[in-house]
Design an enzyme around this catalytic site. Structure first.
Site, mmCIF file in Angstrom:
data_model
loop_
_atom_site.group_PDB
_atom_site.id
_atom_site.type_symbol
_atom_site.label_atom_id
_atom_site.label_comp_id
_atom_site.label_asym_id
_atom_site.label_seq_id
_atom_site.Cartn_x
_atom_site.Cartn_y
_atom_site.Cartn_z
ATOM 1 C CG PHE A 44 1.960 7.607 -4.523
ATOM 2 C CD1 PHE A 44 2.846 8.123 -5.592
ATOM 3 C CD2 PHE A 44 1.817 8.527 -3.677
ATOM 4 C CE1 PHE A 44 3.291 9.029 -5.606
ATOM 5 C CE2 PHE A 44 2.106 9.947 -3.957
ATOM 6 C CZ PHE A 44 2.621 10.191 -4.655
ATOM 7 C CG ASP A 45 1.691 -0.411 -5.988
ATOM 8 O OD1 ASP A 45 0.877 -0.702 -5.696
ATOM 9 O OD2 ASP A 45 2.594 -0.368 -6.958
ATOM 10 C CB ALA A 46 2.452 -0.264 -0.893
#
Length: 225
Positions: free
Chosen positions: A8-10
């Site tokens: 996941f991106d943050a």
């Protein structure tokens, strides 16, 4: 579960990133009122720097320094002091996107999870801890530490090798940025899911494998896979 690993991106994928609110809080601690006009001026400097950073033209250190040069002069302090104060304020206001915790609980134990972020090291661990998200992720890959930012092939390759070079067909990248997250994942040869909360048009040349408008929708998609 179709995947062995989901990354996941943050910012704006798991966590809200309200930079105006964070800057306003940070500057209030310096006794400065920071409004929309000041934010607009800040973004004139900040936004092009992020493009340069993601394209590999400047380093993380250069970005952190340059965006606060004029304010450091006004406040007679250092850019490093302002940058740390900003990241501290962002940690103080951090909240999860709707459905983030539910998604983590639904996937925990069924698939390996990690984060690949262009955000800065100083913010990541404290934010994960404060939101109770630390234990869900086996790896947090931070561009500042790797020295390469998404969408560069190198940060995905670094991550892939770090987790033992598994079958790319069993990996998924989830993110809100069609350029750094989706195009980066596609170019590396893994499947991608664009979290398109605001229903933006898909940029030309970007074809995510999946597109969802919420983390709840992503959860439904993944549980079925």
């Amino acid at each position: 579960m179709k995947y062995d690993w989901i990354f996941f991106d943050a910012d704006e994928t798991l966590f809200h990133f309200d930079s105006f609110k964070g800057l306003a809080l940070m500057f209030s601690r310096f006794g400065i009122e920071f409004g929309k006009s000041e934010f607009a001026e800040y973004q004139k400097v900040n936004l092009p720097l992020w493009v340069d950073y993601q394209d590999g033209r400047i380093t993380a250190e250069e970005l952190k320094h340059t965006r606060f040069v004029s304010w450091a002069e006004k406040l007679e302090t250092t850019t490093a002091t302002l940058n740390s104060a900003f990241l501290e304020a962002m940690a103080d206001i951090c909240t999860l996107l709707p459905g983030a915790k539910e998604l983590m609980n639904a996937l925990h134990g069924k698939v390996n999870m990690g984060i690949i972020t262009n955000g800065f090291t100083e913010l990541q661990a404290i934010r994960l801890e404060r939101t109770g998200m630390t234990d869900y992720f086996k790896h947090v890959v931070i561009s500042e530490e790797v020295g390469i930012a998404k969408p560069d092939f190198g940060i995905f390759d670094h991550t892939h090798k770090m987790i033992g070079s598994p079958d790319k067909a069993k990996m998924l990248m989830v993110g809100d940025n069609p350029h750094s997250d989706i195009l980066g994942g596609i170019d590396f040869g893994i499947e991608t899911c664009w979290l398109n909360v605001n229903q933006k048009e898909t940029p030309e040349g970007v074809t995510p494998h999946y597109q969802v408008s919420s983390l709840k929708e992503l959860q439904q998609l993944l549980v079925k896979s």
